[in-house]
Motif scaffolding. Structure first.
Motif, PDB file in Angstrom:
ATOM      1  N   SER A 127      23.363 -25.688  25.593  1.00 58.05           N
ATOM      2  CA  SER A 127      22.622 -24.758  26.442  1.00 58.05           C
ATOM      3  C   SER A 127      21.508 -25.481  27.202  1.00 58.05           C
ATOM      4  N   ALA A 128      20.824 -26.403  26.485  1.00 56.21           N
ATOM      5  CA  ALA A 128      19.748 -27.144  27.137  1.00 56.21           C
ATOM      6  C   ALA A 128      20.288 -28.046  28.245  1.00 56.21           C
ATOM      7  N   ILE A 129      21.452 -28.649  27.980  1.00 60.11           N
ATOM      8  CA  ILE A 129      22.047 -29.523  28.993  1.00 60.11           C
ATOM      9  C   ILE A 129      22.490 -28.715  30.207  1.00 60.11           C
ATOM     10  N   LYS A 130      23.039 -27.563  29.964  1.00 57.29           N
ATOM     11  CA  LYS A 130      23.460 -26.718  31.077  1.00 57.29           C
ATOM     12  C   LYS A 130      22.255 -26.250  31.905  1.00 57.29           C
ATOM     13  N   ALA A 131      21.141 -25.974  31.193  1.00 55.26           N
ATOM     14  CA  ALA A 131      19.924 -25.582  31.913  1.00 55.26           C
ATOM     15  C   ALA A 131      19.421 -26.738  32.779  1.00 55.26           C
ATOM     16  N   ALA A 132      19.483 -27.961  32.202  1.00 56.11           N
ATOM     17  CA  ALA A 132      19.069 -29.133  32.987  1.00 56.11           C
ATOM     18  C   ALA A 132      19.981 -29.329  34.190  1.00 56.11           C
ATOM     19  N   LYS A 133      21.256 -29.056  33.977  1.00 60.90           N
ATOM     20  CA  LYS A 133      22.214 -29.164  35.072  1.00 60.90           C
ATOM     21  C   LYS A 133      21.859 -28.210  36.214  1.00 60.90           C
ATOM     22  N   GLU A 134      21.488 -26.980  35.840  1.00 63.74           N
ATOM     23  CA  GLU A 134      21.127 -25.990  36.867  1.00 63.74           C
ATOM     24  C   GLU A 134      19.873 -26.431  37.640  1.00 63.74           C
ATOM     25  N   VAL A 135      18.906 -27.011  36.890  1.00 66.90           N
ATOM     26  CA  VAL A 135      17.690 -27.498  37.561  1.00 66.90           C
ATOM     27  C   VAL A 135      18.037 -28.607  38.550  1.00 66.90           C
ATOM     28  N   VAL A 136      18.915 -29.527  38.079  1.00 67.82           N
ATOM     29  CA  VAL A 136      19.309 -30.633  38.949  1.00 67.82           C
ATOM     30  C   VAL A 136      20.027 -30.117  40.190  1.00 67.82           C
ATOM     31  N   GLU A 137      20.868 -29.130  40.000  1.00 66.46           N
ATOM     32  CA  GLU A 137      21.611 -28.588  41.137  1.00 66.46           C
ATOM     33  C   GLU A 137      20.666 -27.949  42.159  1.00 66.46           C
ATOM     34  N   ARG A 138      19.647 -27.222  41.632  1.00 70.49           N
ATOM     35  CA  ARG A 138      18.675 -26.607  42.561  1.00 70.49           C
ATOM     36  C   ARG A 138      17.893 -27.677  43.321  1.00 70.49           C
ATOM     37  N   LYS A 154      22.807 -25.046  20.982  1.00 73.70           N
ATOM     38  CA  LYS A 154      21.498 -25.169  21.623  1.00 73.70           C
ATOM     39  C   LYS A 154      21.439 -26.404  22.519  1.00 73.70           C
ATOM     40  N   GLU A 155      22.033 -27.514  22.021  1.00 67.45           N
ATOM     41  CA  GLU A 155      22.033 -28.742  22.811  1.00 67.45           C
ATOM     42  C   GLU A 155      22.818 -28.546  24.110  1.00 67.45           C
TER      43      GLU A 155
END
Length: 637
Positions: free
Chosen positions: A152-163, A149-150
């Motif tokens: 997954s959350a970091i990867k989601a944050a990464k995607e937000v940062v990339e956008r 879960k941790e």
């Protein structure tokens, strides 16, 4: 039965501490045995399902319907390994624990690689061991889920940062801040993935490499050693009396002991050595950069000495020891599988020879282990195909000739090699655990036949059955004896359980406790082959003994050897002072019979009375001899 008809759920969703368990087993007897242990562990709030159908099991795995899956390795024509491989998926970690009838190291390794949390042999399972396995597996799964879960959350944050980075690419200042966030997120992701890898490769309790990492490192070190001129050795060890620590002081103390053992192993080995925990109290050491085989012996002796010192744990002084099996990498032993097999075989021989020693695998041991492996397979087939049968040898009172009972003796009729003597297969059955199902069959068959004879002749007939030390360690002895007596209808007083002196050498307190419980049940206890073991008179005096059997080696020479005669007379005197019956085995001549006839409270067993015979022949013999023998009485007048 369909899974829907067998699911037993408690409607108490608030109790999250009770896992939802599915047993996948096509043997209803094994399912019920496992369910009894689970009820002992979790009580009436147990949430349990069972299926014997492959498709239902696969559907349950895909639907993630349960917290824990207890899977029989053999499911009809397929295996549990195929089941989890076909249904494994990315996402929430599953808890798979294999239950199998046979201990197979290759299957154990394959199960580990497939994602199984543990691999338990059915004949060796107890409620405590099953609880420990489930607790350990759920703990590991929860930690993996937290990391997943941790991540997954970091990867989601990464995607937000990339956008956001793409949206503000033209703004240098914002881009710089965004890039810093991205670097931070990537670093956290890498750290999380590293933690996940460490979790998958480290033992949670001790921090040592686990079985998975150990296998990888062993392959790497073998390849490196084969390219260099240095020798490599694999050392296997486990702890003596570890089960006793868990049983008497509890699993938390046992866990602390394992932690301290791991610390001592790390301190007493070299920096170039690898120490791993394979599971339970089993450890392994990969010793590299050795100049000669003697270096491996030096490493082993350091380990033995380090673990011989007492452990101080929460006010308890715990004394344990270890023996070490050593396999050297050479032309005949040049890969992981052979090295593992040889080290395991060497450990078995080391433990058999005594505590606190090391033992090297050699070619003679290889031949012995190959023979052992073949015999193990043949014993398994013999149990399945019912190649075993019983013969019965009568026992009579020396002074009167009155029949006092019979002893049940197991025989093996091999389809190709003919009759195999018990001395040639019983030790293998004991070392493999197959003695447990074999002994349970012997007990049930002997009690059934004796109950039939008692009903036929209208009087109680007693039967003696041998017990193995393995049965005492399994923890199911009382349950097995009680269940057998109820099923067969034999009176408890008509059953004599024969034990050898060697059973009393180890775990004396546990053996004494079980014997007192059996005596309270009403069965009788006899010490077999008395005089050939190492038990002290203090032990004998404390046990609820009804009979002492003098070994045939003393009886056969008592008329010609003064020392053997002294032993026989001493045992008879001991029996008289303890108020128990003495049974003389191996009486084969009239002279031996005359020597013993004048002794009160002594029974006779041997060829002079009757040879071991088939059940049908014994039934005829009993019909002719249940009354005191007139011939014997006349001979004594």
């Amino acid at each position: 039965m369909p899974l829907s008809q067998l699911t037993e759920l408690q409607q108490t969703p608030s109790d999250a501490l009770i896992p939802n368990i599915l047993i996948i087993d096509d043997d209803e007897v094994d399912f019920r045995a496992t369910r009894r242990m689970l009820l002992e562990i979790f009580g009436d709030e147990l949430r349990l399902g069972w299926t014997c159908d492959w498709n239902e099991a696969a559907e349950a795995l895909r639907a993630d319907s349960y917290d824990v899956y207890l899977i029989d390795y053999f499911l009809g024509g397929r295996t549990g390994l195929e089941l989890i491989e076909s249904c494994n998926r990315d996402g929430k970690p599953n808890v798979f624990i294999f239950l199998t009838g046979h201990d197979d190291r290759e299957v154990d390794v394959a199960a580990t690689h497939a994602g199984a949390s543990d691999y338990l042999v059915k004949s060796d399972i107890s409620a405590a061991k099953l609880e420990r396995s489930i607790r350990y597996a759920i703990s590991m799964a929860n930690k993996k889920e937290e990391l997943r879960k941790e991540t997954s959350a970091i990867k989601a944050a990464k995607e937000v940062v990339e956008r956001q980075s793409e949206m503000h690419a033209k703004l240098a200042s914002d881009l710089s801040a965004t890039q810093e966030k991205l670097r931070t997120a990537l670093k956290r992701a890498e750290e999380s993935e590293q933690k996940h890898r460490n979790l998958a490769q480290q033992d949670l309790l001790t921090g040592l490499p686990n079985r998975s990492l150990f296998m990888t490192q062993l392959e790497t070190m073998i390849a490196h050693s084969q390219r260099s001129d240095k020798e490599l050795a694999l050392l296997f060890l486990d702890l003596d009396r570890f089960k006793s620590v868990n049983d008497t002081l509890g699993h938390p103390i046992g866990d602390l002991l394992l932690i301290q053992v791991a610390e001592r192993l790390m301190r007493c080995t070299r920096k170039t050595d690898t120490v791993a925990r394979l599971g339970g109290d089993e450890f392994a050491i990969i010793a590299t950069n050795l100049q000669c085989s003697n270096d491996a012996a030096i490493v082993a002796q350091h380990v033995i000495d380090a673990l011989a010192a007492p452990f101080q744990i929460e006010g308890h002084e715990i004394n344990t020891s270890t023996s070490v099996g050593i396999a050297l990498l050479n032309q005949d032993c040049n890969n992981v599988d052979v090295l593992l097999k040889n080290a395991d075989a060497a450990l078995y021989k080391a433990k058999d020879a005594g505590r606190g020693i090391c033992y090297f695998f050699d070619s003679a041991l290889d031949i012995q282990m190959r023979t052992f492996t073949v015999l193990k397979k043949e014993l398994t087939i013999a149990l399945e195909q019912k190649q075993f049968f019983l013969e019965y040898q009568p026992q009579v009172e020396a002074s009167s000739g009155k029949v006092t009972g019979v002893e049940a003796l197991v025989r093996w009729q091999h389809p190709e090699r003919g009759r195999i003597a018990p001395i040639d297969f019983i030790p293998t059955a004991e070392s493999t655990g197959l003695i447990t199902p074999l002994s349970e069959w012997i007990l049930h068959e002997a009690c059934t036949k004796t109950a039939e004879w008692s009903a036929l002749h209208g009087c109680d007939i007693s039967v003696a059955v041998n017990l193995s030390a393995v049965q005492f360690r399994r923890g199911r002895l009382m349950e097995t004896i009680g269940q057998t007596l109820r099923q067969t209808g034999l009176r408890p007083s008509c059953l004599t359980l024969e034990i050898t002196e060697t059973i009393m050498i180890h775990d004396v307190d546990d053996v004494e406790q079980q014997l007192h419980a059996l005596s309270a049940l009403g069965v009788k206890i006899a010490i077999d082959d008395f005089g050939t073991g190492y038990s002290s008179l203090a032990h004998v005096r404390q046990l609820p003994i009804n009979k002492i059997k003098v070994d045939r080696s003393f009886v056969s020479e008592m008329l010609t050897d003064r020392r053997d005669a002294a032993v026989v007379e001493a045992v008879i005197a001991l029996g008289r002072n303890l108020g128990v019956t003495v049974v003389a085995e191996g009486v084969e001549t009239q002279q031996q019979m005359d020597y013993l006839r004048g002794t009160p409270a002594i029974d006779i067993q041997g060829f002079y009375i009757a040879k071991p015979m088939a059940a049908s022949d014994c039934e005829i013999w009993l019909a002719e001899n249940l009354q005191p023998s007139l011939k014997m009485a006349a001979a004594g007048s």
